[in-house]
Write an enzyme that holds these catalytic residues in place. Structure first.
Site, mmCIF file in Angstrom:
data_model
loop_
_atom_site.group_PDB
_atom_site.id
_atom_site.type_symbol
_atom_site.label_atom_id
_atom_site.label_comp_id
_atom_site.label_asym_id
_atom_site.label_seq_id
_atom_site.Cartn_x
_atom_site.Cartn_y
_atom_site.Cartn_z
ATOM 1 C CE LYS A 125 65.909 22.337 -12.123
ATOM 2 N NZ LYS A 125 66.786 23.080 -11.574
HETATM 3 P P1 NAD Z 1 76.119 17.207 -11.170
HETATM 4 O O1 NAD Z 1 75.379 15.983 -11.918
HETATM 5 O O2 NAD Z 1 77.369 17.743 -11.805
HETATM 6 O O3 NAD Z 1 76.552 16.646 -9.801
HETATM 7 C C1 NAD Z 1 75.845 15.891 -8.702
HETATM 8 C C2 NAD Z 1 76.700 15.452 -7.751
HETATM 9 O O4 NAD Z 1 75.888 15.020 -6.739
HETATM 10 C C3 NAD Z 1 77.654 14.199 -8.199
HETATM 11 O O5 NAD Z 1 78.877 14.367 -7.458
HETATM 12 C C4 NAD Z 1 76.758 13.030 -7.355
HETATM 13 O O6 NAD Z 1 77.709 11.729 -7.276
HETATM 14 C C5 NAD Z 1 76.308 13.543 -6.266
HETATM 15 N N1 NAD Z 1 75.133 12.962 -5.522
HETATM 16 C C6 NAD Z 1 74.066 12.409 -6.305
HETATM 17 N N2 NAD Z 1 73.384 11.490 -5.492
HETATM 18 C C7 NAD Z 1 73.920 11.781 -4.245
HETATM 19 C C8 NAD Z 1 73.794 11.085 -3.054
HETATM 20 N N3 NAD Z 1 72.533 10.292 -2.868
HETATM 21 N N4 NAD Z 1 74.433 11.446 -2.185
HETATM 22 C C9 NAD Z 1 75.555 12.098 -2.220
HETATM 23 N N5 NAD Z 1 75.864 12.674 -3.302
HETATM 24 C C10 NAD Z 1 75.265 12.398 -4.442
HETATM 25 O O7 NAD Z 1 74.950 18.177 -10.781
HETATM 26 P P2 NAD Z 1 75.037 19.500 -10.542
HETATM 27 O O8 NAD Z 1 75.004 20.389 -11.564
HETATM 28 O O9 NAD Z 1 76.604 19.858 -9.773
HETATM 29 O O10 NAD Z 1 74.128 19.849 -9.382
HETATM 30 C C11 NAD Z 1 74.047 19.595 -7.976
HETATM 31 C C12 NAD Z 1 72.851 20.524 -7.388
HETATM 32 O O11 NAD Z 1 73.249 21.908 -7.738
HETATM 33 C C13 NAD Z 1 71.466 20.037 -7.831
HETATM 34 O O12 NAD Z 1 70.565 20.387 -6.619
HETATM 35 C C14 NAD Z 1 71.084 21.186 -8.934
HETATM 36 O O13 NAD Z 1 69.787 21.259 -9.022
HETATM 37 C C15 NAD Z 1 72.120 22.384 -8.274
HETATM 38 N N6 NAD Z 1 72.178 23.366 -9.247
HETATM 39 C C16 NAD Z 1 72.996 23.280 -10.177
HETATM 40 C C17 NAD Z 1 73.151 24.468 -11.080
HETATM 41 C C18 NAD Z 1 74.165 24.050 -12.429
HETATM 42 O O14 NAD Z 1 74.437 24.767 -13.009
HETATM 43 N N7 NAD Z 1 74.619 23.026 -12.883
HETATM 44 C C19 NAD Z 1 72.728 25.462 -10.919
HETATM 45 C C20 NAD Z 1 71.990 25.723 -9.536
HETATM 46 C C21 NAD Z 1 71.966 24.541 -8.922
#
Ligand code: NAD
Length: 435
Positions: A125
């Protein structure tokens, strides 16, 4: 001479301070999860120390020239937690709260996740401590390129393959791919995944994590007798993962009744118009101000009446302080590490079924694996083929984990760790120690 005790663990010499299990935060949570699984590892427990120490940690200074002529310095990381099963794989996060502890934990969860769905990768990561919303597009591009150059000694198509995570996307992957290619003198599409489709990206990658969340949610609902039609769903984080999962559940007949993101929390007992909400977020950067629901207090979000709760934002959101409030029967972890170990126990005690991150959000890395395979062969698959393969892998992995949970009478998290840790440690044992 004394006989060697092959069942004894490797001697754990004093750990560096940043690896200490007293460490509070995501890395400490991960270490507790490993401790919980150790009794189920049999003779492989001898190797368990390897999971408690990242293989490599790189901390880099990322200096860039800002648009106003000043020079700003940002701290960046790339951590390779474990490479026993293959090259490192894991996203890159741009966020103002990124720390080494967080990146270490996220890299470790990638090792577990990749092994849980049996894709041939280790775990890694990366991240930069920066609020990218404060940067211009030019500054963001310079930051991304300099960071890519700085971690260039670790990454590569057969060494370590980054991907998007919070606040990073296809454009950032395109800049990373271009920078690495310029530095090495040959176009290397396979150095990152999550690229735009025109640059060797895969169809279906953007929605893959949310689709995986939905797929395991449906499987768990079937096994636990929960009807999706009319089920009320609450989602924290309405970005890539939460937005896609929310939309798929709504399309399957569930009602999306509550959403929280960094701009606030909204509620509609009758269910939101999900497409209108997605459009609002696209235009305004968050759910705040959406006219199709009422604004509610951020704390009240955790106590809304619902059957399914999907944390899909950041780590440590469900804690001992709000776990008691949760009314959902099913929690599907879209985010990485959203539930602290104490909260996990509270939820289990209340009879809530928790589908852990290390299996629930593995859809993204699964389609990243498809993208990497397609890049190597320069032969691209249709979206239907990708989605069908994704669903099959997720269903099979989930069924395997469910069976281990039943057999050992443990939570799905511990069951996923049992499956994954055995695969990793078996690979470690077969490879042996060099020299
Ligand atoms: P993203 O940036 O598209 O979305 C993040 C979301 O979280 C946004 O809606 C944002 O407003 C919200 N957020 C941020 N801070 C916040 C807070 N303090 N309180 C409430 N909401 C808050 O990111 P993503 O890619 O959707 O990733 C979200 C999670 O999923 C992360 O933990 C990431 O590690 C995990 N993840 C993502 C992927 C991927 O393929 N994108 C894969 C596996 C896991």
């Amino acid at each position: 001479m004394q006989a060697k005790d092959s069942s004894a663990p490797f001697s754990a010499h004093a750990l560096p301070s940043y690896l200490n299990s007293d460490h509070i935060g995501p890395w400490g949570n991960y270490l507790q999860q490993v401790d919980r699984v150790t009794p189920y590892l049999g003779s492989l427990a001898r190797w368990v120390e390897t999971l408690k120490r990242p293989k490599r940690i790189l901390i880099v200074d990322v200096p860039i020239e800002m648009d106003n002529g000043t020079i700003a310095h940002f701290e960046g990381y790339r951590v390779q937690h474990n490479l026993s099963r293959g090259p490192g794989k894991g996203g890159v996060r741009f966020h103002q709260d990124v720390t080494l502890s967080e990146v270490m934990a996220l890299s470790a969860w990638m090792s577990i996740k990749n092994a849980a769905v049996n894709v041939p990768y280790g775990g890694a990561k990366g991240g930069i401590r920066v609020d990218p919303r404060t940067l211009s597009k030019g500054e963001l591009e310079r930051l991304t390129r300099r960071y890519t150059s700085e971690i260039g000694l670790l990454i590569g198509p057969s060494k370590d393959i980054p991907a998007p995570d919070v606040n990073t996307n296809g454009q950032i992957m395109a800049w990373m791919m271009d920078t690495y290619s310029m530095n090495t003198g040959a176009t290397a599409t396979g150095v990152v995944t999550g690229k735009p489709v025109d640059l060797g990206g895969s169809l279906g990658r953007v929605e893959a994590t949310g689709r995986g969340v939905f797929t395991v949610g449906i499987e768990a609902a079937k096994l636990s007798g929960l009807t999706i039609q009319g089920a009320r769903v609450a989602v924290q984080g309405f970005g890539n993962v939460g937005g896609t999962a929310g939309k798929l559940f709504a399309e399957a007949g569930a009602k999306l009744v509550a959403v929280q993101d960094h701009t606030g929390s909204i509620y509609n007992a009758a269910g939101f118009d999900v497409n209108a909400l997605l459009e609002h977020v696209q235009k305004n950067g968050g759910v705040g101000g959406f006219s199709g629901g009422e604004s509610i207090d951020n704390q009240a979000f955790w106590g809304v009446d619902c059957e399914i709760l999907i944390p899909a934002a950041l780590e440590s959101q469900i804690t001992k302080d709000n776990a008691d409030q949760i009314k959902a029967k099913l929690v599907i972890e879209g985010a990485n590490g959203p539930t602290t170990p104490e909260a996990d126990d509270i939820l289990t005690g209340k009879g809530v079924l928790v589908l852990p991150d290390v299996i629930a959000n593995a859809g993204g890395v699964t389609v990243s694996y498809f993208e990497w395979v397609q890049d190597f062969s320069s032969f691209f698959w249709s979206e239907d083929e990708i989605n069908a393969r994704l669903v099959r892998i997720m269903q099979e992995a989930f069924a395997g984990v469910w069976a281990v949970a039943q057999e050992n009478k443990v939570s799905l998290r511990t069951a996923t760790f049992i499956v994954a840790c055995k695969r990793i440690l078996h690979a470690r044992e077969m490879r042996g120690l060099y020299p």
